[in-house]
Design a protein around this motif. Sequence first.
Motif, PDB file in Angstrom:
ATOM      1  N   GLY A  84     -14.111 -38.334  28.434  1.00 18.74           N
ATOM      2  CA  GLY A  84     -14.060 -37.288  27.423  1.00 18.74           C
ATOM      3  C   GLY A  84     -13.446 -36.051  28.048  1.00 18.74           C
ATOM      4  N   LEU A  85     -13.481 -34.962  27.333  1.00 16.24           N
ATOM      5  CA  LEU A  85     -12.931 -33.715  27.879  1.00 16.24           C
ATOM      6  C   LEU A  85     -13.754 -33.268  29.081  1.00 16.24           C
ATOM      7  N   PRO A  86     -13.100 -32.761  30.127  1.00 17.75           N
ATOM      8  CA  PRO A  86     -13.826 -32.358  31.331  1.00 17.75           C
ATOM      9  C   PRO A  86     -14.474 -30.974  31.233  1.00 17.75           C
ATOM     10  N   PHE A  87     -14.694 -30.524  30.034  1.00 17.39           N
ATOM     11  CA  PHE A  87     -15.368 -29.246  29.809  1.00 17.39           C
ATOM     12  C   PHE A  87     -16.009 -29.296  28.430  1.00 17.39           C
ATOM     13  N   GLU A  88     -16.971 -28.411  28.226  1.00 17.03           N
ATOM     14  CA  GLU A  88     -17.675 -28.356  26.954  1.00 17.03           C
ATOM     15  C   GLU A  88     -16.806 -27.647  25.917  1.00 17.03           C
ATOM     16  N   VAL A  89     -16.749 -28.217  24.726  1.00 12.98           N
ATOM     17  CA  VAL A  89     -15.992 -27.608  23.637  1.00 12.98           C
ATOM     18  C   VAL A  89     -16.986 -27.222  22.555  1.00 12.98           C
ATOM     19  N   LYS A  90     -17.140 -25.927  22.359  1.00  9.48           N
ATOM     20  CA  LYS A  90     -18.067 -25.450  21.341  1.00  9.48           C
ATOM     21  C   LYS A  90     -17.704 -24.031  20.934  1.00  9.48           C
ATOM     22  N   ILE A  91     -18.221 -23.629  19.829  1.00 13.89           N
ATOM     23  CA  ILE A  91     -18.041 -22.260  19.368  1.00 13.89           C
ATOM     24  C   ILE A  91     -19.178 -21.442  19.969  1.00 13.89           C
ATOM     25  N   PRO A  92     -18.857 -20.400  20.727  1.00 14.98           N
ATOM     26  CA  PRO A  92     -19.927 -19.615  21.350  1.00 14.98           C
ATOM     27  C   PRO A  92     -20.797 -18.941  20.295  1.00 14.98           C
ATOM     28  N   THR A  93     -22.086 -18.844  20.612  1.00 11.42           N
ATOM     29  CA  THR A  93     -23.014 -18.222  19.674  1.00 11.42           C
ATOM     30  C   THR A  93     -22.896 -16.703  19.703  1.00 11.42           C
ATOM     31  N   ALA A  94     -22.526 -16.164  20.837  1.00 13.67           N
ATOM     32  CA  ALA A  94     -22.366 -14.713  20.943  1.00 13.67           C
ATOM     33  C   ALA A  94     -21.166 -14.416  21.823  1.00 13.67           C
ATOM     34  N   ARG A  95     -20.422 -13.430  21.434  1.00 12.10           N
ATOM     35  CA  ARG A  95     -19.260 -13.035  22.228  1.00 12.10           C
ATOM     36  C   ARG A  95     -19.633 -11.871  23.120  1.00 12.10           C
ATOM     37  N   PRO A  96     -19.129 -11.847  24.341  1.00 15.42           N
ATOM     38  CA  PRO A  96     -19.392 -10.682  25.184  1.00 15.42           C
ATOM     39  C   PRO A  96     -18.713  -9.445  24.593  1.00 15.42           C
ATOM     40  N   ALA A  97     -19.305  -8.315  24.839  1.00 15.59           N
ATOM     41  CA  ALA A  97     -18.752  -7.069  24.321  1.00 15.59           C
ATOM     42  C   ALA A  97     -17.421  -6.765  24.992  1.00 15.59           C
ATOM     43  N   ASP A  98     -16.433  -6.383  24.200  1.00 20.52           N
ATOM     44  CA  ASP A  98     -15.143  -5.938  24.724  1.00 20.52           C
ATOM     45  C   ASP A  98     -15.204  -4.418  24.739  1.00 20.52           C
ATOM     46  N   VAL A  99     -15.410  -3.856  25.927  1.00  9.23           N
ATOM     47  CA  VAL A  99     -15.630  -2.413  26.016  1.00  9.23           C
ATOM     48  C   VAL A  99     -14.465  -1.600  25.488  1.00  9.23           C
ATOM     49  N   SER A 100     -13.263  -2.175  25.485  1.00  9.64           N
ATOM     50  CA  SER A 100     -12.115  -1.417  24.985  1.00  9.64           C
ATOM     51  C   SER A 100     -12.181  -1.228  23.472  1.00  9.64           C
ATOM     52  N   GLU A 101     -13.010  -2.023  22.800  1.00  8.72           N
ATOM     53  CA  GLU A 101     -13.122  -1.921  21.341  1.00  8.72           C
ATOM     54  C   GLU A 101     -14.379  -1.179  20.891  1.00  8.72           C
ATOM     55  N   LEU A 102     -15.200  -0.734  21.844  1.00  6.69           N
ATOM     56  CA  LEU A 102     -16.447  -0.055  21.489  1.00  6.69           C
ATOM     57  C   LEU A 102     -16.253   1.452  21.357  1.00  6.69           C
ATOM     58  N   SER A 103     -16.980   2.010  20.427  1.00 11.29           N
ATOM     59  CA  SER A 103     -17.016   3.471  20.337  1.00 11.29           C
ATOM     60  C   SER A 103     -17.894   3.978  21.482  1.00 11.29           C
ATOM     61  N   GLU A 104     -17.908   5.273  21.694  1.00  7.80           N
ATOM     62  CA  GLU A 104     -18.743   5.838  22.754  1.00  7.80           C
ATOM     63  C   GLU A 104     -20.216   5.519  22.503  1.00  7.80           C
ATOM     64  N   ALA A 105     -20.643   5.619  21.252  1.00  6.07           N
ATOM     65  CA  ALA A 105     -22.043   5.331  20.915  1.00  6.07           C
ATOM     66  C   ALA A 105     -22.374   3.852  21.164  1.00  6.07           C
ATOM     67  N   GLU A 106     -21.460   2.950  20.797  1.00  4.17           N
ATOM     68  CA  GLU A 106     -21.693   1.516  21.019  1.00  4.17           C
ATOM     69  C   GLU A 106     -21.735   1.189  22.510  1.00  4.17           C
ATOM     70  N   LEU A 107     -20.836   1.823  23.283  1.00  3.12           N
ATOM     71  CA  LEU A 107     -20.825   1.601  24.725  1.00  3.12           C
ATOM     72  C   LEU A 107     -22.135   2.077  25.338  1.00  3.12           C
ATOM     73  N   ASN A 108     -22.586   3.253  24.929  1.00  2.72           N
ATOM     74  CA  ASN A 108     -23.860   3.775  25.442  1.00  2.72           C
ATOM     75  C   ASN A 108     -25.016   2.857  25.076  1.00  2.72           C
ATOM     76  N   ALA A 109     -24.993   2.273  23.876  1.00  4.21           N
ATOM     77  CA  ALA A 109     -26.048   1.349  23.460  1.00  4.21           C
ATOM     78  C   ALA A 109     -26.036   0.095  24.343  1.00  4.21           C
ATOM     79  N   GLU A 110     -24.855  -0.430  24.656  1.00  2.97           N
ATOM     80  CA  GLU A 110     -24.749  -1.603  25.538  1.00  2.97           C
ATOM     81  C   GLU A 110     -25.256  -1.272  26.934  1.00  2.97           C
ATOM     82  N   LEU A 111     -24.898  -0.096  27.432  1.00  7.94           N
ATOM     83  CA  LEU A 111     -25.371   0.317  28.753  1.00  7.94           C
ATOM     84  C   LEU A 111     -26.893   0.466  28.759  1.00  7.94           C
ATOM     85  N   GLU A 112     -27.455   0.995  27.686  1.00  4.52           N
ATOM     86  CA  GLU A 112     -28.909   1.127  27.574  1.00  4.52           C
ATOM     87  C   GLU A 112     -29.588  -0.245  27.591  1.00  4.52           C
TER      88      GLU A 112
END
Length: 102
Positions: free
Chosen positions: A47-75
């Motif tokens: 079979g495929l040598p890696f898992e194929v699935k749709i991730p349940t959660a995406r990591p935050a892309d800090v370049s797309e976060l507002s200052e408030a969202e970034l601060n919330a992630e840091l908190e």
Amino acid sequence: MAAKSANLYARIEPDVKEQAESILSALGIPASNAINMFYKQIILNRGLPFEVKIPTARPADVSELSEAELNAELEKGYADMTAGRAKPARQAFADIRKDYGI
């Protein structure tokens, strides 16, 4: 070693091809060898040598976060750290090396 006489034709996105071949070139691996290795891994894994699935959660892309969202992630990260739900960077990198064989 078997003679290489079979052809494979595939259509892929040009930017994907360019990026992958750039990495393979830096590694000194021709694209045809990489494809051959991939096919051999499919055979070995049955079979495929890696898992194929749709991730349940995406990591935050800090370049797309507002200052408030970034601060919330840091908190959140700080709260995890103070609650003991974190590990030292050395351990995190050791785990990554182990998981990915690097």
